[in-house]
Write a protein that holds these residues in place. Structure first.
Motif, PDB file in Angstrom:
ATOM      1  N   LYS A  96       0.661  -1.459   0.153  1.00 30.30           N
ATOM      2  CA  LYS A  96       0.015   0.278   0.130  1.00 30.30           C
ATOM      3  C   LYS A  96       0.810   0.949   0.273  1.00 30.30           C
ATOM      4  N   ARG A  97       1.965   0.770   0.567  1.00 25.54           N
ATOM      5  CA  ARG A  97       2.755   2.453   0.805  1.00 25.54           C
ATOM      6  C   ARG A  97       3.611   2.700  -0.686  1.00 25.54           C
ATOM      7  N   LEU A  98       3.362   1.670  -1.500  1.00 22.87           N
ATOM      8  CA  LEU A  98       4.042   2.249  -2.707  1.00 22.87           C
ATOM      9  C   LEU A  98       3.095   2.379  -3.854  1.00 22.87           C
ATOM     10  N   VAL A  99       2.135   1.766  -3.771  1.00 24.37           N
ATOM     11  CA  VAL A  99       0.886   2.487  -4.943  1.00 24.37           C
ATOM     12  C   VAL A  99      -0.068   3.628  -4.214  1.00 24.37           C
ATOM     13  N   ALA A 100      -0.014   3.727  -2.821  1.00 21.35           N
ATOM     14  CA  ALA A 100      -1.484   4.926  -2.334  1.00 21.35           C
ATOM     15  C   ALA A 100      -1.708   6.056  -2.778  1.00 21.35           C
ATOM     16  N   ASN A 101      -1.112   6.517  -3.305  1.00 22.49           N
ATOM     17  CA  ASN A 101      -0.157   8.198  -3.834  1.00 22.49           C
ATOM     18  C   ASN A 101      -1.419   8.301  -4.599  1.00 22.49           C
ATOM     19  N   ALA A 102      -0.975   7.076  -5.926  1.00 22.55           N
ATOM     20  CA  ALA A 102      -2.019   6.727  -7.069  1.00 22.55           C
ATOM     21  C   ALA A 102      -3.364   7.152  -6.935  1.00 22.55           C
ATOM     22  N   TYR A 103      -4.035   6.699  -6.076  1.00 28.45           N
ATOM     23  CA  TYR A 103      -5.165   6.414  -5.867  1.00 28.45           C
ATOM     24  C   TYR A 103      -5.916   7.703  -5.161  1.00 28.45           C
ATOM     25  N   SER A 104      -4.685   9.199  -5.226  1.00 25.65           N
ATOM     26  CA  SER A 104      -5.033  10.094  -3.820  1.00 25.65           C
ATOM     27  C   SER A 104      -5.626  11.175  -4.764  1.00 25.65           C
ATOM     28  N   MET A 105      -6.987  11.498  -4.389  1.00 23.49           N
ATOM     29  CA  MET A 105      -7.857  12.463  -5.471  1.00 23.49           C
ATOM     30  C   MET A 105      -6.507  12.867  -6.225  1.00 23.49           C
ATOM     31  N   THR A 106      -6.011  14.104  -5.388  1.00 21.20           N
ATOM     32  CA  THR A 106      -5.396  14.847  -6.157  1.00 21.20           C
ATOM     33  C   THR A 106      -4.592  13.933  -7.832  1.00 21.20           C
ATOM     34  N   SER A 107      -3.594  13.010  -7.873  1.00 22.58           N
ATOM     35  CA  SER A 107      -3.314  12.312  -7.971  1.00 22.58           C
ATOM     36  C   SER A 107      -4.622  12.147  -9.519  1.00 22.58           C
ATOM     37  N   LEU A 108      -5.312  11.581  -8.848  1.00 18.39           N
ATOM     38  CA  LEU A 108      -6.492  11.475 -10.194  1.00 18.39           C
ATOM     39  C   LEU A 108      -6.910  11.922 -10.466  1.00 18.39           C
ATOM     40  N   LEU A 109      -6.909  13.142 -10.201  1.00 26.00           N
ATOM     41  CA  LEU A 109      -7.814  15.075 -10.753  1.00 26.00           C
ATOM     42  C   LEU A 109      -6.857  15.234 -12.224  1.00 26.00           C
ATOM     43  N   GLU A 110      -4.976  14.642 -11.273  1.00 31.35           N
ATOM     44  CA  GLU A 110      -4.301  14.966 -12.913  1.00 31.35           C
ATOM     45  C   GLU A 110      -4.471  14.222 -14.256  1.00 31.35           C
ATOM     46  N   MET A 111      -6.043  13.389 -13.926  1.00 33.08           N
ATOM     47  CA  MET A 111      -6.350  12.156 -15.464  1.00 33.08           C
ATOM     48  C   MET A 111      -7.878  13.268 -15.513  1.00 33.08           C
ATOM     49  N   GLU A 112      -8.154  14.050 -14.844  1.00 31.25           N
ATOM     50  CA  GLU A 112      -9.461  14.481 -14.878  1.00 31.25           C
ATOM     51  C   GLU A 112      -9.808  14.809 -16.419  1.00 31.25           C
ATOM     52  N   ASP A 113      -8.904  15.352 -17.080  1.00 29.48           N
ATOM     53  CA  ASP A 113      -9.642  15.327 -18.839  1.00 29.48           C
ATOM     54  C   ASP A 113      -9.590  14.020 -19.279  1.00 29.48           C
ATOM     55  N   SER A 114      -8.779  12.892 -19.028  1.00 24.49           N
ATOM     56  CA  SER A 114      -9.121  11.593 -19.496  1.00 24.49           C
ATOM     57  C   SER A 114     -10.325  10.703 -19.460  1.00 24.49           C
ATOM     58  N   VAL A 115     -10.737  11.635 -17.987  1.00 27.09           N
ATOM     59  CA  VAL A 115     -12.471  10.816 -16.942  1.00 27.09           C
ATOM     60  C   VAL A 115     -13.433  11.342 -18.570  1.00 27.09           C
ATOM     61  N   ASP A 116     -13.076  13.237 -18.758  1.00 26.15           N
ATOM     62  CA  ASP A 116     -13.485  14.010 -19.433  1.00 26.15           C
ATOM     63  C   ASP A 116     -14.251  13.149 -20.668  1.00 26.15           C
ATOM     64  N   SER A 117     -12.891  12.383 -20.978  1.00 28.99           N
ATOM     65  CA  SER A 117     -13.179  11.766 -22.753  1.00 28.99           C
ATOM     66  C   SER A 117     -14.143  10.799 -22.608  1.00 28.99           C
ATOM     67  N   CYS A 118     -14.028  10.089 -21.030  1.00 30.43           N
ATOM     68  CA  CYS A 118     -15.096   9.191 -21.152  1.00 30.43           C
ATOM     69  C   CYS A 118     -16.840   9.590 -21.203  1.00 30.43           C
ATOM     70  N   THR A 119     -16.344  10.663 -20.640  1.00 33.08           N
ATOM     71  CA  THR A 119     -17.721  11.459 -20.721  1.00 33.08           C
ATOM     72  C   THR A 119     -18.480  11.982 -21.193  1.00 33.08           C
ATOM     73  N   GLY A 120     -17.892  12.431 -22.270  1.00 32.87           N
ATOM     74  CA  GLY A 120     -17.951  12.920 -24.138  1.00 32.87           C
ATOM     75  C   GLY A 120     -18.485  11.310 -24.411  1.00 32.87           C
ATOM     76  N   ILE A 121     -17.685  10.349 -24.380  1.00 38.44           N
ATOM     77  CA  ILE A 121     -18.559   9.139 -25.168  1.00 38.44           C
ATOM     78  C   ILE A 121     -19.816   8.699 -24.731  1.00 38.44           C
ATOM     79  N   PHE A 122     -19.988   8.626 -23.405  1.00 31.91           N
ATOM     80  CA  PHE A 122     -20.482   8.146 -22.979  1.00 31.91           C
ATOM     81  C   PHE A 122     -21.952   9.182 -22.679  1.00 31.91           C
ATOM     82  N   MET A 123     -22.174  10.814 -22.851  1.00 33.13           N
ATOM     83  CA  MET A 123     -22.858  11.561 -23.230  1.00 33.13           C
ATOM     84  C   MET A 123     -23.777  11.032 -24.982  1.00 33.13           C
ATOM     85  N   ASP A 124     -22.779  10.627 -26.055  1.00 36.30           N
ATOM     86  CA  ASP A 124     -23.072  10.697 -27.537  1.00 36.30           C
ATOM     87  C   ASP A 124     -23.686   9.625 -27.196  1.00 36.30           C
ATOM     88  N   ARG A 125     -23.501   8.140 -26.392  1.00 38.49           N
ATOM     89  CA  ARG A 125     -24.088   7.689 -26.896  1.00 38.49           C
ATOM     90  C   ARG A 125     -25.738   7.449 -26.028  1.00 38.49           C
TER      91      ARG A 125
END
Length: 510
Positions: free
Chosen positions: A128-157
């Motif tokens: 957990k010590r090695l990987v926990a940082n990747a699950y922090s909200m700060t780290s996840l929000l660095e990928m928010e654009d990627s999540v938005d791309s999923c949202t875009g496809i979902f909304m189109d469907r």
């Protein structure tokens, strides 16, 4: 003289009777109330879980018998929030039980423990010590654009269904969305569920099978080594590992990024640098390159496959609960829409809606999330822990060492002393309760577990909820296709839902 066979049968029968009587009068547990048959044999709980409604059964049992209920010869279900810190608190000495290792992938002909399945606390801490940082909200929000791309496809469907005026299995599509988001945050790659509009490589079907097996075999875990956990199977049936489409799906996703599938193709520094990103695989590959012994190839495969296995189902369950309860409570739905429309009319929202915008401007919606997860937690069995040697006091009663104890979120979330009108959907309770009552509710909220083994991926779920729910309600009116029909739920460790078939209508925020 009786035959040898008859003698053997009589002796076996006597041993069985002695074992059942010994179970019934087990020291320290004999006076704890519960179903009569459960005191004698684990078969009662096995049958209860097999029926698929054990969470409902446990609620009824605790309402009848009180905070301690004996649900097996050596199993005690606990229904009082005062016990959370005792059972799941740090350094209390409780460990996970044999129920959990069943839920491990088999790779290279042996089971591979992950953060969820391991019973070894030191292994859990180091990983957990090695990987926990990747699950922090700060780290996840660095990928928010990627999540938005999923949202875009979902909304189109969704617009396609809306334009054609066709109902859709909204519950399935919510899980497709959750899968693709997990793909983006884990591999920087969509897993193809939204694009194809179906279960890719039967991954969802495989997860369903694994959960069903784990929920049943987990009641008698000593049977696992003779069933799917038989160590001879991978040796004599090498193709067995290919049956797990979750593992194969993960290996395929990894190999599409880097040749990590064999020792001859370890990632080089140049290749890691080329693929370096904010997703979890990139982070872990960089760590592996800097110190292979610290985070091995095995570790990377296990962590990423765990994301695929657990990251979609639990989130989809929460999303389905949110939408279903909103549709069943029109007045609550109206308040949520008004909150979204007000923020939108004031120019406070991006398109798609950002996580921080949702958190800042939708307090009522956040209360809806909490209340939906309170009424329909993802996990439907007790989170088992083994009492340490010497025993402990739980709710003023000494419980012997080796006893399996645990709390079921469905029971805890319906405690009327903490949540008045516990079966009612009242989001306002999270906004208007007095401070002391609100503190008690927060301490009893058990959707993600508690203590050091709290769900490490909870921020992924929270990010998705805060982004996709208001985005959908901003643009669509979602209605149950057959309002007279109740959805169906089945407890296979996770309490999954079926029948969330909906109609979509376009709407323009006012």
């Amino acid at each position: 003289m009786p035959s040898t066979v008859t003698t053997v049968v009589v002796l076996i029968g006597l041993c069985l009777v002695l074992r059942l009587v010994s179970n019934r009068f087990k020291s320290g547990l004999r006076d704890i109330p519960g179903p009569s048959l459960a005191r004698y044999t684990r078969l009662w709980k096995l049958h209860s879980v097999w029926k698929g409604d054990h969470h409902v059964t446990e609620i009824k049992l605790h309402r009848r018998y009180g905070p301690l209920v004996r649900i097996g010869p050596n199993h005690v279900s606990v229904g009082d929030p005062a016990a959370v810190g005792v059972i799941y608190g740090l350094n209390q000495g409780f460990t996970k039980t044999a129920f959990f290792p069943i839920q491990s992938i088999s790779w290279e002909k042996k089971p591979q423990m992950n953060l969820f399945s391991t019973r070894d606390e030191s292994f859990h801490r180091s990983q957990k010590r090695l990987v926990a940082n990747a699950y922090s909200m700060t780290s996840l929000l660095e990928m928010e654009d990627s999540v938005d791309s999923c949202t875009g496809i979902f909304m189109d469907r969704l617009r396609e269904f809306c334009d054609r005026k066709r109902p859709l299995d909204f519950g399935a599509w919510l899980q497709y969305y959750a899968f693709d988001v997990v793909g983006e945050v884990t591999f920087a790659k969509k897993l193809g569920f939204l694009e194809k509009g179906r279960d890719v490589d039967d991954t969802m079907k495989t997860i369903q099978g694994i959960l069903a097996y784990a929920s049943l075999c987990g009641q008698i875990p000593d049977a696992h080594p003779f069933l799917l956990g038989n160590p001879l199977f991978p040796i004599f049936i090498p193709s067995m590992e290919s049956w797990n489409s979750v593992l194969q799906f993960t290996l395929k996703a990894i190999s599409s990024r880097l040749a990590l599938g064999s020792d001859q193709h370890e990632p080089t520094a140049d290749r890691v640098e080329e693929s370096l990103g904010k997703d979890m695989l990139s982070r872990w590959l960089a760590l592996h390159q800097s110190d292979p012994d610290r985070l091995s190839k095995r570790d990377i495969i296990v962590h990423t496959s765990t994301n695929v296995f657990a990251g979609s189902d639990t989130t989809a369950i929460a999303l389905r609960a949110i939408f279903y309860l909103l549709m069943r409570h029109p007045s609550v739905m109206e308040k949520v829409r008004d909150e979204i429309d007000t923020a939108d009319s004031q120019g406070k929202l991006s398109d798609p809606i950002a996580y921080r915008e949702s958190v800042a401007h939708f307090p009522y919606l956040a209360a809806v999330f909490k209340e939906a997860m309170r009424l329909h937690p993802s996990v439907g069995l007790i989170l088992e822990r083994q009492v340490p040697t010497g025993g402990v006091s739980i709710l003023g009663r000494h419980i012997p060492g080796g006893t399996v104890v645990g709390i079921n979120a469905w029971v805890l979330h319906r405690n009327p002393e903490v949540y008045p009108e516990p079966d009612a959907f009242i989001p306002e309770r999270w906004l208007t309760s007095p401070p002391a009552a609100l503190k008690a509710m927060e301490q009893s909220f058990f959707n993600f577990g508690a203590g050091s083994r709290t769900c490490i991926g909870k921020n992924i779920s929270l990010m998705e909820m805060h982004k996709i729910v208001p985005q959908i309600l901003r643009h669509f009116e979602v209605r149950l296709h057959s309002p007279a029909k109740e959805w169906k739920t089945r407890n296979v460790w996770f309490v999954q839902q079926e029948g969330l078939v909906c109609d979509l209508l376009p709407r323009t925020p006012t």
